[in-house]
Scaffold this motif. Structure first.
Motif, PDB file in Angstrom:
ATOM      1  N   MET B   1       0.829  -1.206   0.000  1.00 32.77           N
ATOM      2  CA  MET B   1       0.000   0.000   0.000  1.00 32.77           C
ATOM      3  C   MET B   1       0.863   1.255   0.000  1.00 32.77           C
ATOM      4  O   MET B   1       0.555   2.256  -0.647  1.00 32.77           O
ATOM      5  N   ILE B   2       1.965   1.195   0.785  1.00 30.75           N
ATOM      6  CA  ILE B   2       2.839   2.355   0.848  1.00 30.75           C
ATOM      7  C   ILE B   2       3.484   2.608  -0.510  1.00 30.75           C
ATOM      8  O   ILE B   2       3.540   3.732  -0.994  1.00 30.75           O
ATOM      9  N   LEU B   3       3.929   1.504  -1.123  1.00 32.66           N
ATOM     10  CA  LEU B   3       4.569   1.620  -2.430  1.00 32.66           C
ATOM     11  C   LEU B   3       3.558   2.113  -3.469  1.00 32.66           C
ATOM     12  O   LEU B   3       3.862   2.967  -4.298  1.00 32.66           O
ATOM     13  N   VAL B   4       2.340   1.568  -3.364  1.00 26.91           N
ATOM     14  CA  VAL B   4       1.268   2.004  -4.277  1.00 26.91           C
ATOM     15  C   VAL B   4       1.065   3.508  -4.134  1.00 26.91           C
ATOM     16  O   VAL B   4       0.934   4.238  -5.125  1.00 26.91           O
ATOM     17  N   GLY B   5       1.084   3.982  -2.876  1.00 20.39           N
ATOM     18  CA  GLY B   5       0.884   5.403  -2.636  1.00 20.39           C
ATOM     19  C   GLY B   5       1.949   6.231  -3.326  1.00 20.39           C
ATOM     20  O   GLY B   5       1.655   7.212  -4.002  1.00 20.39           O
ATOM     21  N   GLU B   6       3.200   5.799  -3.153  1.00 18.26           N
ATOM     22  CA  GLU B   6       4.295   6.573  -3.732  1.00 18.26           C
ATOM     23  C   GLU B   6       4.194   6.607  -5.253  1.00 18.26           C
ATOM     24  O   GLU B   6       4.333   7.652  -5.882  1.00 18.26           O
ATOM     25  N   LEU B   7       3.916   5.419  -5.829  1.00 18.35           N
ATOM     26  CA  LEU B   7       3.816   5.350  -7.284  1.00 18.35           C
ATOM     27  C   LEU B   7       2.653   6.193  -7.791  1.00 18.35           C
ATOM     28  O   LEU B   7       2.760   6.873  -8.817  1.00 18.35           O
ATOM     29  N   SER B   8       1.535   6.166  -7.044  1.00 18.05           N
ATOM     30  CA  SER B   8       0.367   6.875  -7.563  1.00 18.05           C
ATOM     31  C   SER B   8       0.596   8.384  -7.594  1.00 18.05           C
ATOM     32  O   SER B   8      -0.015   9.082  -8.394  1.00 18.05           O
ATOM     33  N   LEU B   9       1.501   8.873  -6.739  1.00 17.51           N
ATOM     34  CA  LEU B   9       1.837  10.296  -6.811  1.00 17.51           C
ATOM     35  C   LEU B   9       2.417  10.635  -8.182  1.00 17.51           C
ATOM     36  O   LEU B   9       2.080  11.645  -8.788  1.00 17.51           O
ATOM     37  N   TRP B  10       3.317   9.769  -8.642  1.00 17.95           N
ATOM     38  CA  TRP B  10       3.946  10.000  -9.956  1.00 17.95           C
ATOM     39  C   TRP B  10       2.927   9.880 -11.075  1.00 17.95           C
ATOM     40  O   TRP B  10       2.920  10.682 -12.010  1.00 17.95           O
ATOM     41  N   VAL B  11       2.057   8.870 -10.954  1.00 18.53           N
ATOM     42  CA  VAL B  11       1.022   8.714 -11.987  1.00 18.53           C
ATOM     43  C   VAL B  11       0.138   9.964 -11.997  1.00 18.53           C
ATOM     44  O   VAL B  11      -0.219  10.489 -13.062  1.00 18.53           O
ATOM     45  N   ALA B  12      -0.201  10.455 -10.798  1.00 10.56           N
ATOM     46  CA  ALA B  12      -1.044  11.652 -10.710  1.00 10.56           C
ATOM     47  C   ALA B  12      -0.380  12.825 -11.410  1.00 10.56           C
ATOM     48  O   ALA B  12      -1.029  13.596 -12.117  1.00 10.56           O
ATOM     49  N   LEU B  13       0.945  12.941 -11.224  1.00 12.99           N
ATOM     50  CA  LEU B  13       1.665  14.039 -11.871  1.00 12.99           C
ATOM     51  C   LEU B  13       1.531  13.959 -13.389  1.00 12.99           C
ATOM     52  O   LEU B  13       1.206  14.936 -14.060  1.00 12.99           O
ATOM     53  N   LEU B  14       1.735  12.743 -13.925  1.00 11.32           N
ATOM     54  CA  LEU B  14       1.612  12.571 -15.376  1.00 11.32           C
ATOM     55  C   LEU B  14       0.195  12.894 -15.845  1.00 11.32           C
ATOM     56  O   LEU B  14      -0.011  13.570 -16.850  1.00 11.32           O
ATOM     57  N   MET B  15      -0.791  12.400 -15.084  1.00  9.27           N
ATOM     58  CA  MET B  15      -2.191  12.650 -15.429  1.00  9.27           C
ATOM     59  C   MET B  15      -2.498  14.151 -15.445  1.00  9.27           C
ATOM     60  O   MET B  15      -3.227  14.641 -16.303  1.00  9.27           O
ATOM     61  N   ALA B  16      -1.936  14.872 -14.442  1.00  5.47           N
ATOM     62  CA  ALA B  16      -2.213  16.306 -14.345  1.00  5.47           C
ATOM     63  C   ALA B  16      -1.598  17.036 -15.531  1.00  5.47           C
ATOM     64  O   ALA B  16      -2.209  17.943 -16.102  1.00  5.47           O
ATOM     65  N   VAL B  17      -0.382  16.616 -15.914  1.00  3.05           N
ATOM     66  CA  VAL B  17       0.253  17.229 -17.093  1.00  3.05           C
ATOM     67  C   VAL B  17      -0.623  16.989 -18.321  1.00  3.05           C
ATOM     68  O   VAL B  17      -0.899  17.899 -19.111  1.00  3.05           O
ATOM     69  N   TRP B  18      -1.098  15.746 -18.450  1.00  5.03           N
ATOM     70  CA  TRP B  18      -1.970  15.383 -19.571  1.00  5.03           C
ATOM     71  C   TRP B  18      -3.235  16.248 -19.565  1.00  5.03           C
ATOM     72  O   TRP B  18      -3.623  16.833 -20.587  1.00  5.03           O
ATOM     73  N   ALA B  19      -3.881  16.341 -18.390  1.00  5.67           N
ATOM     74  CA  ALA B  19      -5.147  17.074 -18.308  1.00  5.67           C
ATOM     75  C   ALA B  19      -4.943  18.542 -18.682  1.00  5.67           C
ATOM     76  O   ALA B  19      -5.759  19.143 -19.382  1.00  5.67           O
ATOM     77  N   THR B  20      -3.821  19.121 -18.220  1.00  6.90           N
ATOM     78  CA  THR B  20      -3.542  20.519 -18.555  1.00  6.90           C
ATOM     79  C   THR B  20      -3.407  20.684 -20.060  1.00  6.90           C
ATOM     80  O   THR B  20      -4.047  21.541 -20.677  1.00  6.90           O
ATOM     81  N   THR B  21      -2.581  19.809 -20.649  1.00  7.51           N
ATOM     82  CA  THR B  21      -2.279  19.944 -22.072  1.00  7.51           C
ATOM     83  C   THR B  21      -3.534  19.801 -22.928  1.00  7.51           C
ATOM     84  O   THR B  21      -3.850  20.663 -23.744  1.00  7.51           O
ATOM     85  N   VAL B  22      -4.283  18.700 -22.703  1.00 18.48           N
ATOM     86  CA  VAL B  22      -5.412  18.463 -23.604  1.00 18.48           C
ATOM     87  C   VAL B  22      -6.550  19.434 -23.352  1.00 18.48           C
ATOM     88  O   VAL B  22      -7.284  19.776 -24.279  1.00 18.48           O
ATOM     89  N   SER B  23      -6.680  19.926 -22.113  1.00 18.54           N
ATOM     90  CA  SER B  23      -7.758  20.882 -21.857  1.00 18.54           C
ATOM     91  C   SER B  23      -7.515  22.162 -22.631  1.00 18.54           C
ATOM     92  O   SER B  23      -8.414  22.670 -23.297  1.00 18.54           O
TER      93      SER B  23
END
Lengths: 149, 680
Positions: B1-23
């Motif tokens: 769970m801890i590792l999942v948490g850390e990884l999901s932060l990075w995924v969130a960052l990529l997602m946010a970059v994506w959302a900014t760009t395509v919006s």
């Protein structure tokens, strides 16, 4: 005169009153915030500086704290590494005031080189952040030693 | 769970970059698929951030001390509730908490507007996503809450005892909710500027969000004052500390906005000003966070120096640049639709209210940043303290109090003499009478006198409004008093909720003025000793020491001094003040002290005053040093804060469509060109 201009004049009056108050209050209440070295330089350049109330930020010299019985007066040495002053503070020292913390004192330096403080604030670097100290595994680990700081 | 948490932060960052760009891409090319993808990206960021927060909570609750954050802020013997709150006790965790709330707010804003404001939304989504990129990048690269140590401590350092307080458990989240809620109005303002759709549309969309931000900031600030008062033991609740100022600044600009927005709704004026206020509120929350966390300004609250300072400065500069560019290139679209017609009108009163609020904000900002400014300009670091802020802000605050009474009652456009006479004769007369009585009773403190006279004036205007409204309903519908009052508020929530907020403000001002009459006494007492003191109301109090006791509770050692207290000879009970030393480890033989000792004050409260005891120290032979303070009217500060929150809730409460139309709510929010010239 148009109401718009009247309002602008009124607004300018309010804003200049704010500016006047702000600048005046800075001159009336602002105090120098110095390190002990800067304080000694100021004094060397201008001896009337003894009469000016200043704030000094420095570290407490470990082991130098002497509390008078009753706890109303405390003396200690403060230093920034190159210049050290003795401080006398009359009043209640805050909870956070212990050896080896950073302090901010407000008061006057007297010509006998003793700083008479009227305000004593202690700022512990580890107040909100910090780690347990790393034990030295070569010796018998006594956690008391590592936490004592 | 801890590792999942850390990884999901990075995924969130990529997602946010994506959302900014395509919006933004979708907005400029008007491609619906890109816009929809950006919105789904925001939901994904929220989901990932929730996972990350759950990951850190898992680490905290399972006591994984190999993670630096867990070792720094928690310990094995920390009560569960504080394990939960330790998520926002330190730098990295509180940033994650910030991001958690931000992502949820962004998802809510996108979801609730999925069929509305379609022109604006792509820009709004993109702006919010970009703000999230910033916070996620700071988290991943600057202050990672999942950072691991290369060794595993046997136990964590524990939580600072002063944070182990129920007020402290909810005060930071409330402030954060308020800070973060300004992001949504900011995003709408940017969207409106981009699309040049600068009529009332975006104001309608952000109305509830600005109220929400104001509501949480109010609660957060008042709770912070309460915490400082009961926990820090210095006997006050506001010290003009940089961190306190940082929370006050956006509150001031938001309060200004909530008033000036009414002028835009009714008269189509102040459009530039409103956009600027919203942008300023958001940027001030970022500046406040920067001040709090960078250590640039010496504060008693300061977090340790940290590497995230430059991140915030960069973001701040970017925000100021983009906003300034957008506003200056759209000045033509922001032109006012009406002109000020008279100095004696509600518009003028609101304008002055705004000037004073922004003036206060400027002076607070100036005083807070002065050490930095003076060092840059003159080479000397000069600090200003409470005397500065009081000198400047007390007169401004009193002017504001006067406007609080005048603004809501004076007519729009141009007030007639009969309007003024009808609305203000009774309150003004009441104020003059009370002022005379106070002088006769011997009050000589100038500011306090002015405060009370103005407070009575404003309270008079509010009572008069409720009285007139209830009377009208009673005669029109034949309702009982209670029903009329209930319906009056329920059917005009914005107006009467606002009055309740104003009543809270009046109470707080009166309580602040009472603080001028505080008295303090330092005494040393052995068991059996007693001392008799006179309070500011002229009553005599006798305190008898019951001696000093020492005992253990949970994770702390307690030294307590109890005073048997009598008021005018009648016992009011025993008041106890403690000094606490927290320790780590549960075994009594091997436990070790952590942190400095802390003080627990003893308070005997009433509406007249608080008797406030602080155990300063033990002076040998069972004698205790104790400070006894009489703090007048403090309880009214909390009461006033509570009323402001209740008033805010009433204003925000959703209203059914039919009711809204009945009470004129909808017409108030109609596009402003319909309103111009339509005098109501």
């Amino acid at each position: 005169m148009k109401p718009r201009n009247k309002f602008l004049i009124g607004g300018a009056l309010i804003l200049s009153a704010v500016a006047f108050l702000a600048i005046n209050a800075v001159n009336a209440t602002g105090v120098y915030y110095l390190t002990p070295t800067e304080l000694s330089e100021k004094i060397a350049g201008d001896s009337t500086f003894y009469d000016v109330g200043v704030k000094v930020g420095a570290n407490v010299v470990p082991g130098s704290i002497v509390r008078q019985p009753g706890g109303r007066e405390v003396t200690f040495d403060m230093t920034d590494g190159s210049k050290t002053y003795k401080v006398v503070y009359r009043g209640i020292a805050p909870d956070t005031f212990t050896d080896s913390v950073e302090v901010v004192v407000e008061g006057r330096l007297h010509p006998d080189q003793v700083f008479h403080a009227t305000v004593l604030l202690a700022k512990c670097a580890s107040r909100y952040e910090g780690l347990p100290d790393r034990p030295d595994f070569n010796n018998d680990y006594d956690p008391r030693l590592s936490y004592a700081n | 769970m801890i590792l999942v948490g850390e990884l999901s932060l990075w995924v969130a960052l990529l997602m946010a970059v994506w959302a900014t760009t395509v919006s933004f891409a979708g907005a400029t090319t008007r491609r619906a698929d890109l816009i929809a993808s950006g919105e789904r990206g925001v939901y994904a960021v929220a989901a990932m951030t929730i996972l990350a927060a759950l990951g850190l909570w898992t680490a905290i609750f399972t006591h994984d001390f190999s993670i630096k954050y867990v070792a720094s802020f928690t310990s094995a013997n920390l009560p569960k509730v504080y394990l939960f709150t330790s998520l926002w006790a330190g730098q990295a965790g509180s940033l994650l908490f910030w991001m958690l709330v931000l992502s949820v707010f962004a998802a809510i804003a996108v979801f609730t507007n999925r069929t509305r404001h379609r022109e604006l939304m792509p820009y709004v989504t993109g702006t919010m996503a970009f703000v999230m990129v910033f916070f996620l990048a700071t988290l991943c690269l600057g202050a990672n809450p999942f950072e691991r140590l290369d060794w595993v401590p046997p136990d964590g350092r524990g939580m600072n005892p002063q944070l182990q307080n129920p007020g402290m458990a909810i005060h930071p989240p409330m402030l954060y909710l308020g800070f973060i809620a300004t992001t949504v109005p900011f995003a709408f303002a940017i969207g409106a500027l981009f699309t040049r759709r600068l009529n009332s549309e975006w104001l309608v969309a952000v109305r509830r969000w600005t109220l929400l931000a104001w509501f949480f900031l109010t609660i957060g600030i008042v709770l912070g004052m309460w915490w400082a008062y009961v926990e820090l033991g210095w006997g006050g609740y506001w010290a003009w500390d940089p961190v306190e100022n940082a929370s006050l600044l956006p509150w001031l600009t938001l309060t200004a906005f909530l008033h000036s927005v009414m002028v835009q709704e009714k008269r189509g004026m102040l459009r530039k000003w409103n956009v600027t206020l919203i942008i300023a509120s958001f940027l001030l929350t970022i500046l406040g966070t920067f001040i709090t966390r960078s250590g640039i300004i010496a504060s008693v609250h300061s977090f340790a120096q940290s590497p995230i300072g430059p991140w915030f400065v960069g973001f701040l500069i970017l925000g100021i640049t983009v906003s300034a560019y957008l506003v200056t290139t759209r000045l033509k679209d922001l032109k006012s639709e009406a002109v000020l017609e008279s100095m004696v009108s509600r518009e003028a009163a609101f304008l002055y209210n705004n000037l004073v609020l922004v003036g206060i904000a400027f002076s607070v900002l100036w005083g807070t940043l002065f050490p930095v400014i003076s060092e840059a300009v003159r080479g000397d670091r000069i600090t200003v303290g409470p005397p500065f802020f009081n000198t400047v802000n007390v007169p401004l605050g009193l002017l504001l109090l006067l406007l609080t009474g005048v603004g809501p009652l004076i007519a729009w456009r141009r007030a007639s003499v009969s309007n003024l006479r009808r609305q203000f004769t009774v309150p003004a007369a009441g104020a003059v009478i009370v002022g005379g009585l106070l002088v006769a009773a011997g009050m000589r403190n100038g500011y306090a006198l002015v405060s009370y006279v103005l407070a009575v004036f404003v309270a008079g205007t509010i009572v008069q409004e409720f009285y007139k409204g209830v009377k009208a309903r009673k005669s029109m519908y034949g309702e009982s008093l209670n029903l009329a009052l209930f319906r009056l508020i329920g059917r005009n929530r914005r107006r009467y909720g606002g009055y309740i907020v104003h009543a809270g403000i009046v109470i707080i001002f009166a309580a602040f003025a009472g603080y001028a009459f505080k008295t303090e006494h330092d005494v040393t007492m052995k068991a059996g000793d007693s001392v008799t003191l006179t309070d500011p109301w002229g009553k005599s109090w006798t305190f008898t020491s019951q001696g000093i006791s020492q005992y253990d509770v949970l994770n702390r050692e307690v030294t307590a001094m109890a005073l048997e207290t009598r008021r005018e000879g009648k016992s009011v009970g025993i008041i106890t003040s403690e000094r606490r030393q927290y320790f780590a480890g549960s075994d009594p033989m091997s436990r070790v002290p952590t942190f400095q000792p802390s003080t627990e004050v003893g308070i005997h409260g009433s509406f007249g005053q608080d008797v406030y005891l602080t155990l300063v120290g033990v002076a040998g032979e069972g004698a205790g040093e104790i400070r006894i303070a009489f703090n007048p009217l403090v309880r009214w500060v909390w009461l006033g804060g509570f009323m402001m929150a209740i008033g805010g809730l009433i204003v925000m409460w959703p209203q059914a469509e039919r009711r809204r139309r009945e009470s004129g709510y909808v017409t108030q929010l109609a596009p402003e060109h319909d309103m111009v010239g339509a005098e109501r």
